[in-house]
Design a protein around this motif. Structure first.
Motif, PDB file in Angstrom:
ATOM      1  N   PHE A  75       0.779  -1.233   0.051  1.00  0.00           N
ATOM      2  CA  PHE A  75       0.023   0.029   0.082  1.00  0.00           C
ATOM      3  C   PHE A  75       0.840   1.228  -0.007  1.00  0.00           C
ATOM      4  O   PHE A  75       1.883   1.427   0.753  1.00  0.00           O
ATOM      5  CB  PHE A  75      -0.788  -0.089   1.187  1.00  0.00           C
ATOM      6  CG  PHE A  75      -2.059  -0.738   1.134  1.00  0.00           C
ATOM      7  CD1 PHE A  75      -3.179  -0.371   0.670  1.00  0.00           C
ATOM      8  CD2 PHE A  75      -2.174  -1.819   1.778  1.00  0.00           C
ATOM      9  CE1 PHE A  75      -4.260  -1.150   0.647  1.00  0.00           C
ATOM     10  CE2 PHE A  75      -3.384  -2.910   1.895  1.00  0.00           C
ATOM     11  CZ  PHE A  75      -4.465  -2.261   1.154  1.00  0.00           C
TER      12      PHE A  75
ATOM     13  N   ILE B  78      -0.861  -1.115  -4.584  1.00  0.00           N
ATOM     14  CA  ILE B  78      -2.128  -0.333  -4.272  1.00  0.00           C
ATOM     15  C   ILE B  78      -1.928   1.081  -3.729  1.00  0.00           C
ATOM     16  O   ILE B  78      -1.468   1.322  -2.511  1.00  0.00           O
ATOM     17  CB  ILE B  78      -3.263  -0.903  -3.425  1.00  0.00           C
ATOM     18  CG1 ILE B  78      -3.829  -2.428  -3.840  1.00  0.00           C
ATOM     19  CG2 ILE B  78      -4.563   0.163  -3.481  1.00  0.00           C
ATOM     20  CD1 ILE B  78      -4.935  -3.060  -3.281  1.00  0.00           C
TER      21      ILE B  78
ATOM     22  N   TRP C 121      -3.244   5.065  -2.675  1.00  0.00           N
ATOM     23  CA  TRP C 121      -4.448   5.825  -2.148  1.00  0.00           C
ATOM     24  C   TRP C 121      -3.871   7.235  -1.575  1.00  0.00           C
ATOM     25  O   TRP C 121      -2.789   7.454  -1.224  1.00  0.00           O
ATOM     26  CB  TRP C 121      -5.394   5.079  -1.219  1.00  0.00           C
ATOM     27  CG  TRP C 121      -4.680   5.342   0.315  1.00  0.00           C
ATOM     28  CD1 TRP C 121      -5.323   6.272   1.193  1.00  0.00           C
ATOM     29  CD2 TRP C 121      -3.528   4.910   1.197  1.00  0.00           C
ATOM     30  NE1 TRP C 121      -4.577   6.306   2.398  1.00  0.00           N
ATOM     31  CE2 TRP C 121      -3.517   5.433   2.306  1.00  0.00           C
ATOM     32  CE3 TRP C 121      -2.626   3.855   0.621  1.00  0.00           C
ATOM     33  CZ2 TRP C 121      -2.539   5.215   3.219  1.00  0.00           C
ATOM     34  CZ3 TRP C 121      -1.549   3.674   1.541  1.00  0.00           C
ATOM     35  CH2 TRP C 121      -1.694   4.286   2.769  1.00  0.00           C
TER      36      TRP C 121
ATOM     37  N   THR D 181      -2.663  -0.424  -9.087  1.00  0.00           N
ATOM     38  CA  THR D 181      -3.819   0.093  -9.275  1.00  0.00           C
ATOM     39  C   THR D 181      -4.100   1.215  -7.826  1.00  0.00           C
ATOM     40  O   THR D 181      -3.317   1.217  -6.995  1.00  0.00           O
ATOM     41  CB  THR D 181      -5.055  -0.748  -9.582  1.00  0.00           C
ATOM     42  OG1 THR D 181      -5.958   0.256 -10.031  1.00  0.00           O
ATOM     43  CG2 THR D 181      -5.234  -1.717  -8.679  1.00  0.00           C
ATOM     44  N   GLY D 182      -5.408   1.720  -7.876  1.00  0.00           N
ATOM     45  CA  GLY D 182      -5.721   2.546  -6.639  1.00  0.00           C
ATOM     46  C   GLY D 182      -6.655   3.268  -6.672  1.00  0.00           C
ATOM     47  O   GLY D 182      -7.425   3.629  -7.487  1.00  0.00           O
TER      48      GLY D 182
ATOM     49  N   ALA E 241      -9.650   1.270  -0.989  1.00  0.00           N
ATOM     50  CA  ALA E 241      -8.339   0.705  -0.983  1.00  0.00           C
ATOM     51  C   ALA E 241      -8.222  -0.559  -0.713  1.00  0.00           C
ATOM     52  O   ALA E 241      -7.599  -1.611  -1.294  1.00  0.00           O
ATOM     53  CB  ALA E 241      -7.032   1.580  -0.420  1.00  0.00           C
TER      54      ALA E 241
ATOM     55  N   ILE F  11     -10.091  -2.867  -3.210  1.00  0.00           N
ATOM     56  CA  ILE F  11      -9.389  -3.447  -4.089  1.00  0.00           C
ATOM     57  C   ILE F  11      -8.361  -4.571  -3.629  1.00  0.00           C
ATOM     58  O   ILE F  11      -7.966  -5.602  -4.382  1.00  0.00           O
ATOM     59  CB  ILE F  11      -8.552  -2.326  -4.646  1.00  0.00           C
ATOM     60  CG1 ILE F  11      -9.419  -1.196  -5.272  1.00  0.00           C
ATOM     61  CG2 ILE F  11      -7.383  -2.617  -5.646  1.00  0.00           C
ATOM     62  CD1 ILE F  11      -8.817  -0.164  -5.643  1.00  0.00           C
ATOM     63  N   ALA F  12      -7.574  -4.166  -2.339  1.00  0.00           N
ATOM     64  CA  ALA F  12      -6.824  -5.415  -1.888  1.00  0.00           C
ATOM     65  C   ALA F  12      -7.555  -6.600  -1.764  1.00  0.00           C
ATOM     66  O   ALA F  12      -6.794  -7.647  -2.297  1.00  0.00           O
ATOM     67  CB  ALA F  12      -6.317  -4.896  -0.796  1.00  0.00           C
TER      68      ALA F  12
ATOM     69  N   LEU G  88      -7.853  -8.425  -5.220  1.00  0.00           N
ATOM     70  CA  LEU G  88      -6.605  -8.547  -5.967  1.00  0.00           C
ATOM     71  C   LEU G  88      -5.818  -9.775  -5.213  1.00  0.00           C
ATOM     72  O   LEU G  88      -5.424 -11.050  -6.016  1.00  0.00           O
ATOM     73  CB  LEU G  88      -5.337  -7.583  -5.793  1.00  0.00           C
ATOM     74  CG  LEU G  88      -5.557  -6.319  -6.497  1.00  0.00           C
ATOM     75  CD1 LEU G  88      -4.477  -5.259  -6.321  1.00  0.00           C
ATOM     76  CD2 LEU G  88      -6.087  -6.541  -7.822  1.00  0.00           C
TER      77      LEU G  88
ATOM     78  N   ALA H 205      -3.860  -6.413 -10.953  1.00  0.00           N
ATOM     79  CA  ALA H 205      -3.950  -4.954 -11.102  1.00  0.00           C
ATOM     80  C   ALA H 205      -3.836  -4.192 -12.436  1.00  0.00           C
ATOM     81  O   ALA H 205      -4.470  -2.876 -12.573  1.00  0.00           O
ATOM     82  CB  ALA H 205      -2.811  -4.553 -10.065  1.00  0.00           C
TER      83      ALA H 205
ATOM     84  N   TYR I 204      -7.526  -3.840 -13.498  1.00  0.00           N
ATOM     85  CA  TYR I 204      -8.304  -3.039 -12.413  1.00  0.00           C
ATOM     86  C   TYR I 204      -8.418  -1.816 -12.475  1.00  0.00           C
ATOM     87  O   TYR I 204      -7.495  -0.825 -12.049  1.00  0.00           O
ATOM     88  CB  TYR I 204      -7.730  -3.643 -10.850  1.00  0.00           C
ATOM     89  CG  TYR I 204      -9.010  -3.652  -9.968  1.00  0.00           C
ATOM     90  CD1 TYR I 204      -9.470  -4.784  -9.578  1.00  0.00           C
ATOM     91  CD2 TYR I 204      -9.570  -2.598  -9.356  1.00  0.00           C
ATOM     92  CE1 TYR I 204     -10.483  -4.910  -8.362  1.00  0.00           C
ATOM     93  CE2 TYR I 204     -10.636  -2.357  -8.440  1.00  0.00           C
ATOM     94  CZ  TYR I 204     -11.046  -3.681  -8.150  1.00  0.00           C
ATOM     95  OH  TYR I 204     -12.048  -3.732  -7.240  1.00  0.00           O
TER      96      TYR I 204
ATOM     97  N   THR J 162      -8.767   2.211 -11.567  1.00  0.00           N
ATOM     98  CA  THR J 162      -8.455   3.205 -10.674  1.00  0.00           C
ATOM     99  C   THR J 162     -10.020   3.675 -10.223  1.00  0.00           C
ATOM    100  O   THR J 162     -10.778   3.533 -11.118  1.00  0.00           O
ATOM    101  CB  THR J 162      -7.522   4.448 -10.749  1.00  0.00           C
ATOM    102  OG1 THR J 162      -8.005   5.432 -11.983  1.00  0.00           O
ATOM    103  CG2 THR J 162      -6.118   3.619 -11.159  1.00  0.00           C
TER     104      THR J 162
END
Length: 284
Positions: free
Chosen positions: A36, A58, A60, A83-84, A224, A227-228, A231, A238, A241, A243
Protein backbone atom coordinates in the motif's frame (compact mmCIF):
# COMPACT_ATOMS: atom_id res chain seq x y z
CA UNK A 1 4.78 -3.55 8.55
CA UNK A 2 4.54 0.16 7.87
CA UNK A 3 7.09 2.85 7.11
CA UNK A 4 6.95 6.63 6.86
CA UNK A 5 8.88 8.72 4.34
CA UNK A 6 8.26 11.88 6.42
CA UNK A 7 8.37 14.13 3.34
CA UNK A 8 6.78 17.06 5.14
CA UNK A 9 9.95 17.60 7.15
CA UNK A 10 12.35 15.94 4.70
CA UNK A 11 11.04 17.62 1.59
CA UNK A 12 14.01 18.07 -0.74
CA UNK A 13 14.80 15.50 -3.42
CA UNK A 14 17.96 13.98 -1.86
CA UNK A 15 16.15 13.46 1.45
CA UNK A 16 13.18 11.81 -0.26
CA UNK A 17 15.45 9.60 -2.35
CA UNK A 18 17.34 8.50 0.77
CA UNK A 19 14.09 7.67 2.59
CA UNK A 20 12.81 5.76 -0.44
CA UNK A 21 16.03 3.74 -0.66
CA UNK A 22 15.87 2.75 3.01
CA UNK A 23 12.21 1.72 2.77
CA UNK A 24 12.81 -0.14 -0.50
CA UNK A 25 15.42 -2.32 1.19
CA UNK A 26 13.03 -2.98 4.08
CA UNK A 27 10.27 -4.02 1.65
CA UNK A 28 12.62 -6.41 -0.16
CA UNK A 29 13.64 -7.98 3.14
CA UNK A 30 10.05 -8.31 4.38
CA UNK A 31 8.70 -9.79 1.10
CA UNK A 32 5.07 -8.63 1.51
CA UNK A 33 2.11 -10.02 -0.41
CA UNK A 34 0.83 -6.49 -1.06
CA UNK A 35 2.21 -2.96 -0.98
CA UNK A 36 0.00 0.00 0.00
CA UNK A 37 1.33 3.45 -0.91
CA UNK A 38 -0.22 6.61 0.53
CA UNK A 39 0.18 10.05 -1.11
CA UNK A 40 2.09 11.21 -4.16
CA UNK A 41 5.66 10.97 -2.89
CA UNK A 42 5.24 7.39 -1.68
CA UNK A 43 3.55 6.40 -4.93
CA UNK A 44 6.21 8.02 -7.07
CA UNK A 45 9.41 7.24 -5.19
CA UNK A 46 8.48 3.74 -3.98
CA UNK A 47 6.01 2.59 -6.60
CA UNK A 48 8.55 2.89 -9.36
CA UNK A 49 11.00 0.68 -7.45
CA UNK A 50 8.58 -2.24 -7.80
CA UNK A 51 6.86 -1.39 -11.09
CA UNK A 52 6.19 -4.48 -13.24
CA UNK A 53 7.32 -6.78 -10.44
CA UNK A 54 5.19 -9.64 -9.07
CA UNK A 55 4.22 -7.50 -6.05
CA UNK A 56 0.67 -6.03 -6.29
CA UNK A 57 0.68 -2.32 -5.43
CA UNK A 58 -2.28 -0.19 -4.32
CA UNK A 59 -1.97 3.56 -3.92
CA UNK A 60 -4.44 5.83 -2.13
CA UNK A 61 -4.55 9.53 -1.38
CA UNK A 62 -2.74 10.39 -4.64
CA UNK A 63 -3.61 13.90 -5.83
CA UNK A 64 -1.83 13.98 -9.16
CA UNK A 65 -2.60 11.55 -11.93
CA UNK A 66 -0.67 8.28 -11.42
CA UNK A 67 -0.11 8.32 -15.20
CA UNK A 68 2.35 11.18 -14.59
CA UNK A 69 4.46 8.92 -12.37
CA UNK A 70 4.47 6.11 -14.93
CA UNK A 71 2.61 3.77 -12.58
CA UNK A 72 -0.44 3.22 -14.78
CA UNK A 73 -1.11 3.57 -18.50
CA UNK A 74 -4.64 4.88 -17.96
CA UNK A 75 -7.26 5.08 -15.23
CA UNK A 76 -9.44 2.55 -17.01
CA UNK A 77 -6.74 -0.02 -17.73
CA UNK A 78 -3.60 0.45 -15.59
CA UNK A 79 -1.54 -2.09 -17.53
CA UNK A 80 1.00 -2.93 -14.81
CA UNK A 81 1.01 -4.29 -11.25
CA UNK A 82 -0.34 -1.02 -9.83
CA UNK A 83 -3.83 0.36 -9.27
CA UNK A 84 -5.57 2.31 -6.53
CA UNK A 85 -7.55 5.32 -5.36
CA UNK A 86 -7.10 8.81 -6.80
CA UNK A 87 -8.11 11.60 -4.43
CA UNK A 88 -10.46 14.16 -5.94
CA UNK A 89 -10.46 17.70 -4.58
CA UNK A 90 -13.68 19.72 -4.69
CA UNK A 91 -12.23 23.19 -5.19
CA UNK A 92 -15.27 24.87 -6.76
CA UNK A 93 -17.56 23.35 -4.11
CA UNK A 94 -15.31 24.64 -1.32
CA UNK A 95 -15.24 28.15 -2.76
CA UNK A 96 -19.01 28.09 -3.27
CA UNK A 97 -19.46 27.13 0.39
CA UNK A 98 -17.16 30.03 1.31
CA UNK A 99 -19.30 32.39 -0.76
CA UNK A 100 -22.43 31.06 0.97
CA UNK A 101 -20.88 31.79 4.37
CA UNK A 102 -19.53 35.21 3.28
CA UNK A 103 -21.73 36.46 0.39
CA UNK A 104 -19.71 39.64 -0.21
CA UNK A 105 -16.55 37.71 -1.11
CA UNK A 106 -15.62 38.12 -4.79
CA UNK A 107 -11.84 37.63 -5.07
CA UNK A 108 -9.33 35.23 -3.56
CA UNK A 109 -5.64 34.33 -3.47
CA UNK A 110 -4.18 30.82 -3.41
CA UNK A 111 -1.74 29.94 -0.62
CA UNK A 112 0.38 26.79 -0.95
CA UNK A 113 3.70 25.25 -0.20
CA UNK A 114 5.83 24.06 -3.12
CA UNK A 115 5.44 20.33 -2.45
CA UNK A 116 4.35 17.72 -4.99
CA UNK A 117 0.87 17.65 -3.46
CA UNK A 118 0.66 21.41 -3.19
CA UNK A 119 1.82 21.93 -6.77
CA UNK A 120 -0.65 19.47 -8.30
CA UNK A 121 -3.51 21.11 -6.41
CA UNK A 122 -2.78 24.78 -7.01
CA UNK A 123 -2.14 24.12 -10.71
CA UNK A 124 -5.59 22.55 -10.97
CA UNK A 125 -7.22 25.51 -9.20
CA UNK A 126 -5.43 27.88 -11.58
CA UNK A 127 -6.70 25.86 -14.56
CA UNK A 128 -10.27 26.02 -13.26
CA UNK A 129 -9.91 29.77 -12.77
CA UNK A 130 -8.67 30.23 -16.35
CA UNK A 131 -11.67 28.27 -17.62
CA UNK A 132 -14.10 30.37 -15.59
CA UNK A 133 -15.26 27.40 -13.50
CA UNK A 134 -14.86 28.97 -10.06
CA UNK A 135 -17.37 31.17 -8.23
CA UNK A 136 -14.66 33.66 -7.20
CA UNK A 137 -11.93 35.49 -9.13
CA UNK A 138 -8.36 34.30 -8.57
CA UNK A 139 -6.02 37.27 -8.10
CA UNK A 140 -2.66 35.68 -7.22
CA UNK A 141 -1.00 32.39 -6.28
CA UNK A 142 1.61 32.15 -3.54
CA UNK A 143 3.53 28.88 -3.81
CA UNK A 144 6.69 28.66 -1.73
CA UNK A 145 8.43 26.65 0.98
CA UNK A 146 9.85 29.88 2.47
CA UNK A 147 7.92 30.50 5.69
CA UNK A 148 8.90 34.16 6.01
CA UNK A 149 7.90 34.87 2.39
CA UNK A 150 4.60 33.02 2.93
CA UNK A 151 3.88 35.25 5.93
CA UNK A 152 4.78 38.49 4.12
CA UNK A 153 2.66 37.65 1.10
CA UNK A 154 -0.32 36.72 3.25
CA UNK A 155 -0.23 40.04 5.11
CA UNK A 156 0.10 41.92 1.84
CA UNK A 157 -2.61 40.02 -0.02
CA UNK A 158 -5.28 40.27 2.65
CA UNK A 159 -5.37 43.99 1.88
CA UNK A 160 -6.07 43.24 -1.81
CA UNK A 161 -8.34 40.19 -1.86
CA UNK A 162 -11.55 39.18 -0.11
CA UNK A 163 -10.54 35.63 0.85
CA UNK A 164 -7.88 32.92 0.72
CA UNK A 165 -7.93 29.37 -0.56
CA UNK A 166 -5.36 27.41 1.43
CA UNK A 167 -4.05 24.48 -0.55
CA UNK A 168 -1.17 23.02 1.45
CA UNK A 169 1.26 24.15 4.15
CA UNK A 170 3.15 20.99 5.05
CA UNK A 171 6.67 21.76 3.79
CA UNK A 172 7.31 25.34 4.91
CA UNK A 173 10.76 26.01 6.36
CA UNK A 174 12.10 28.96 8.35
CA UNK A 175 15.25 31.01 7.80
CA UNK A 176 17.30 28.34 9.61
CA UNK A 177 15.96 25.70 7.17
CA UNK A 178 13.89 24.13 9.95
CA UNK A 179 10.50 22.64 9.18
CA UNK A 180 7.57 24.70 10.50
CA UNK A 181 4.88 22.37 11.90
CA UNK A 182 1.45 22.70 10.29
CA UNK A 183 -0.16 23.60 13.61
CA UNK A 184 2.31 26.48 14.04
CA UNK A 185 1.50 27.74 10.54
CA UNK A 186 -2.24 27.82 11.19
CA UNK A 187 -1.86 29.23 14.70
CA UNK A 188 0.03 32.19 13.21
CA UNK A 189 -2.46 32.40 10.35
CA UNK A 190 -5.49 32.57 12.65
CA UNK A 191 -3.84 35.30 14.72
CA UNK A 192 -2.99 37.49 11.71
CA UNK A 193 -5.74 37.00 9.15
CA UNK A 194 -8.94 39.01 9.12
CA UNK A 195 -10.53 37.64 5.94
CA UNK A 196 -12.25 34.25 5.48
CA UNK A 197 -10.77 31.20 3.80
CA UNK A 198 -11.62 27.87 2.25
CA UNK A 199 -9.33 24.93 2.94
CA UNK A 200 -8.49 22.21 0.43
CA UNK A 201 -9.15 19.42 2.89
CA UNK A 202 -10.88 18.35 6.06
CA UNK A 203 -7.53 18.55 7.83
CA UNK A 204 -7.49 22.30 7.28
CA UNK A 205 -10.89 22.76 8.91
CA UNK A 206 -9.81 20.60 11.85
CA UNK A 207 -6.77 22.86 12.25
CA UNK A 208 -9.06 25.91 12.38
CA UNK A 209 -9.75 27.15 8.84
CA UNK A 210 -13.29 28.24 8.03
CA UNK A 211 -14.63 25.68 5.56
CA UNK A 212 -13.93 22.93 3.04
CA UNK A 213 -15.56 20.38 0.79
CA UNK A 214 -13.34 17.33 0.64
CA UNK A 215 -13.15 13.75 -0.53
CA UNK A 216 -14.95 11.18 1.63
CA UNK A 217 -11.85 9.98 3.49
CA UNK A 218 -13.53 6.94 5.01
CA UNK A 219 -14.58 5.78 1.56
CA UNK A 220 -11.09 6.45 0.25
CA UNK A 221 -9.67 3.99 2.76
CA UNK A 222 -12.41 1.41 2.25
CA UNK A 223 -11.94 1.63 -1.54
CA UNK A 224 -8.27 0.74 -1.14
CA UNK A 225 -9.07 -2.22 1.11
CA UNK A 226 -11.78 -3.46 -1.30
CA UNK A 227 -9.25 -3.40 -4.15
CA UNK A 228 -6.77 -5.32 -1.99
CA UNK A 229 -9.39 -7.99 -1.31
CA UNK A 230 -10.14 -8.37 -5.01
CA UNK A 231 -6.45 -8.68 -5.88
CA UNK A 232 -5.51 -11.13 -3.12
CA UNK A 233 -8.65 -13.15 -2.40
CA UNK A 234 -10.32 -13.08 -5.80
CA UNK A 235 -7.21 -13.16 -7.96
CA UNK A 236 -8.06 -10.08 -10.01
CA UNK A 237 -5.01 -8.58 -11.78
CA UNK A 238 -4.00 -5.00 -11.03
CA UNK A 239 -3.24 -4.48 -14.73
CA UNK A 240 -6.95 -4.58 -15.62
CA UNK A 241 -8.36 -3.18 -12.36
CA UNK A 242 -9.53 0.43 -13.00
CA UNK A 243 -8.49 3.13 -10.54
CA UNK A 244 -11.35 4.60 -8.50
CA UNK A 245 -12.25 7.95 -6.94
CA UNK A 246 -14.21 8.39 -3.69
CA UNK A 247 -17.42 10.39 -3.49
CA UNK A 248 -17.66 13.90 -2.07
CA UNK A 249 -17.45 14.27 1.69
CA UNK A 250 -19.54 16.66 3.84
CA UNK A 251 -19.63 20.45 3.62
CA UNK A 252 -17.49 21.29 6.64
CA UNK A 253 -17.39 24.48 8.68
CA UNK A 254 -15.28 25.37 11.71
CA UNK A 255 -17.53 27.12 14.25
CA UNK A 256 -14.59 28.65 16.14
CA UNK A 257 -13.30 30.35 13.00
CA UNK A 258 -16.80 31.44 11.96
CA UNK A 259 -17.26 33.15 15.32
CA UNK A 260 -13.83 34.79 15.02
CA UNK A 261 -14.86 36.22 11.63
CA UNK A 262 -18.31 37.29 12.82
CA UNK A 263 -20.19 34.78 10.65
CA UNK A 264 -23.47 33.48 12.06
CA UNK A 265 -24.08 29.90 10.96
CA UNK A 266 -27.63 29.03 9.86
CA UNK A 267 -29.36 25.89 8.51
CA UNK A 268 -29.94 27.67 5.18
CA UNK A 269 -26.19 27.59 4.48
CA UNK A 270 -26.27 23.87 3.69
CA UNK A 271 -23.59 22.97 6.24
CA UNK A 272 -23.37 19.19 6.70
CA UNK A 273 -20.81 18.97 9.51
CA UNK A 274 -19.59 21.48 12.08
CA UNK A 275 -16.18 21.31 13.76
CA UNK A 276 -16.40 23.15 17.06
CA UNK A 277 -12.70 23.73 17.91
CA UNK A 278 -9.47 24.73 16.21
CA UNK A 279 -6.92 21.96 16.83
CA UNK A 280 -3.99 24.26 16.02
CA UNK A 281 -4.91 26.51 18.95
CA UNK A 282 -5.16 23.57 21.37
CA UNK A 283 -1.52 22.60 20.67
CA UNK A 284 -0.16 26.05 21.54
Amino acid sequence: QKAWMDTKRKSNKPEMEAAALQITEAIKAFKPSLLFLGDDNAANYLGNQFLDSSLPIIFWGVNNTPVKYGLVDSAERPGHNVTGVVEIAYYADGLQLLKTLAPNVKTFALLSDESETGRSNYKEVEALARDGKLPLQLVETVATNDWELWQRKLLELQERVDAFFIVQYATLKDAQDQHVPEEDVIRWYLAHTKIPEAARSRRGVLHGQLCAVDTDMAQQGSNAVAIAHDLLANGKPAATYPTVTPKRGPRLVNAHRAKQLGIALTPAMGIEEVIEEAAALKTA
